[in-house]
Write an enzyme that holds these catalytic residues in place. Sequence first.
Site, PDB file in Angstrom:
ATOM      1  N   GLU A  70      -2.518   7.638  -4.100  1.00  0.00           N
ATOM      2  CA  GLU A  70      -2.849   7.191  -5.449  1.00  0.00           C
ATOM      3  C   GLU A  70      -4.348   7.365  -5.722  1.00  0.00           C
ATOM      4  O   GLU A  70      -5.140   7.307  -4.769  1.00  0.00           O
ATOM      5  CB  GLU A  70      -2.422   5.724  -5.655  1.00  0.00           C
ATOM      6  N   HIS A 111      -1.044   0.016  -9.640  1.00  0.00           N
ATOM      7  CA  HIS A 111      -1.752  -0.869  -8.690  1.00  0.00           C
ATOM      8  C   HIS A 111      -2.420  -2.044  -9.424  1.00  0.00           C
ATOM      9  O   HIS A 111      -3.640  -2.205  -9.381  1.00  0.00           O
ATOM     10  CB  HIS A 111      -2.781  -0.058  -7.874  1.00  0.00           C
ATOM     11  N   ARG A 162       0.854  -1.184   0.000  1.00  0.00           N
ATOM     12  CA  ARG A 162       0.000   0.000   0.000  1.00  0.00           C
ATOM     13  C   ARG A 162       0.886   1.228   0.000  1.00  0.00           C
ATOM     14  O   ARG A 162       1.978   1.204   0.600  1.00  0.00           O
ATOM     15  CB  ARG A 162      -0.862   0.066   1.276  1.00  0.00           C
TER      16      ARG A 162
HETATM   17  C1  8YV Z   1      -6.856  -4.624  -5.462  1.00  0.00           C
HETATM   18  C2  8YV Z   1      -5.200  -4.892  -3.526  1.00  0.00           C
HETATM   19  O1  8YV Z   1      -6.791  -4.666  -6.817  1.00  0.00           O
HETATM   20  O2  8YV Z   1      -6.309  -6.807  -2.727  1.00  0.00           O
HETATM   21  C3  8YV Z   1      -5.730  -5.760  -2.447  1.00  0.00           C
HETATM   22  O3  8YV Z   1      -5.556  -5.404  -1.268  1.00  0.00           O
HETATM   23  O4  8YV Z   1      -4.469  -4.014  -3.276  1.00  0.00           O
HETATM   24  C4  8YV Z   1      -5.542  -5.128  -4.968  1.00  0.00           C
HETATM   25  O5  8YV Z   1      -5.469  -6.497  -5.241  1.00  0.00           O
HETATM   26  C5  8YV Z   1      -7.322  -3.262  -5.067  1.00  0.00           C
HETATM   27  O6  8YV Z   1      -7.107  -2.953  -3.763  1.00  0.00           O
HETATM   28  C6  8YV Z   1      -8.781  -3.101  -5.461  1.00  0.00           C
HETATM   29  O7  8YV Z   1      -9.658  -3.028  -4.404  1.00  0.00           O
END
Ligand code: 8YV
Length: 322
Positions: free
Chosen positions: A268, A286, A239
Amino acid sequence: MKPAILVVRAIFPEVLEKLSEHFDVESNQDDVVFTPAELAHKLKGKAGAMTTASARINEDLLQQLPDLKMVANMAVGYDNFDLAACRAHGVLASNTPDVLNETTADFGWALMMATARRITESEHWLRAGEWKKWRYDYFLGPDIHGSTLGIIGMGRIGQAIARRSIGFNMKVVYHNRSRLSPDNEAYANNATYLEKEDLLRQADHVVLVLPYSPASHHTIAAAELAIMKPTATLVNLARGGIVDDVALIGALRERRIAAAGLDVFENEPKFHPDFLELSNVVLTPHIASASEATRRAMANCAADNLIAGLSGKTPPNLLTTA
Ligand code: 8YV
């Protein structure tokens, strides 16, 4: 009457169809990114919501939504949920663990290798018409094979990344909130637990896969970057906010570390514009979980959680356990 739900962002049509068998579904196939006020307005009278990581479910919002009973995140990370507020308002919350482990681990490797072996940088150079001859020292970078892989956050994705290193004859060191069981350490290519600072001193390639929380904010900042090897690479798949982006830009600019690969950023989809000035950083939007099969599996997992939770069953991936 079927319960009303909101699917907060655009999603695979077949998942909407599945949800429609159980719910009166309001969708957002135009993929408008709602402000908090718009989200609150859209969620009025809804029993459930299928969210992504950009939807903040917090006390402010929940106070306005007495009918809301469940939020199902289509992500393994759930730092967008205030779980204490969810519990206080009797709102169930779920995430999508496991279905994305292998795909995200694949991407971690792709980003680490692109970063170390300067793949995007050299491609940009080639596309710009700069390739006139071969030279012994064009785009030299550190090796991956035989090097030391440092993983911070040794959960299921971290372990899947570690396991892939067996074929590359790497030594794996890791740091985690708690030490793994001997079985899990063996599975993760005989990973060795280290304190964070020792890991940063020893690793040739550092990969971050820990969840974001106030405790993990700026896990990598100026002090941490200062003790990494000048030849090291850093990859963040976790993150934004786990890395202090301004400190990282300084370290990359002054070549205090060799390079970084970033799939996530502070604030982001905005990101610090100085990243664009640097040749030693690989930037992706991402997409670590973005394989066709995995994004479908995540969407179905979130839908299945919502269907279970709103029909009185325990959602398989319930986060708001007592
Ligand atoms: C997602 C992610 O695509 O699963 C997670 O925590 O960061 C990613 O796989 C994104 O967060 C969409 O909600």
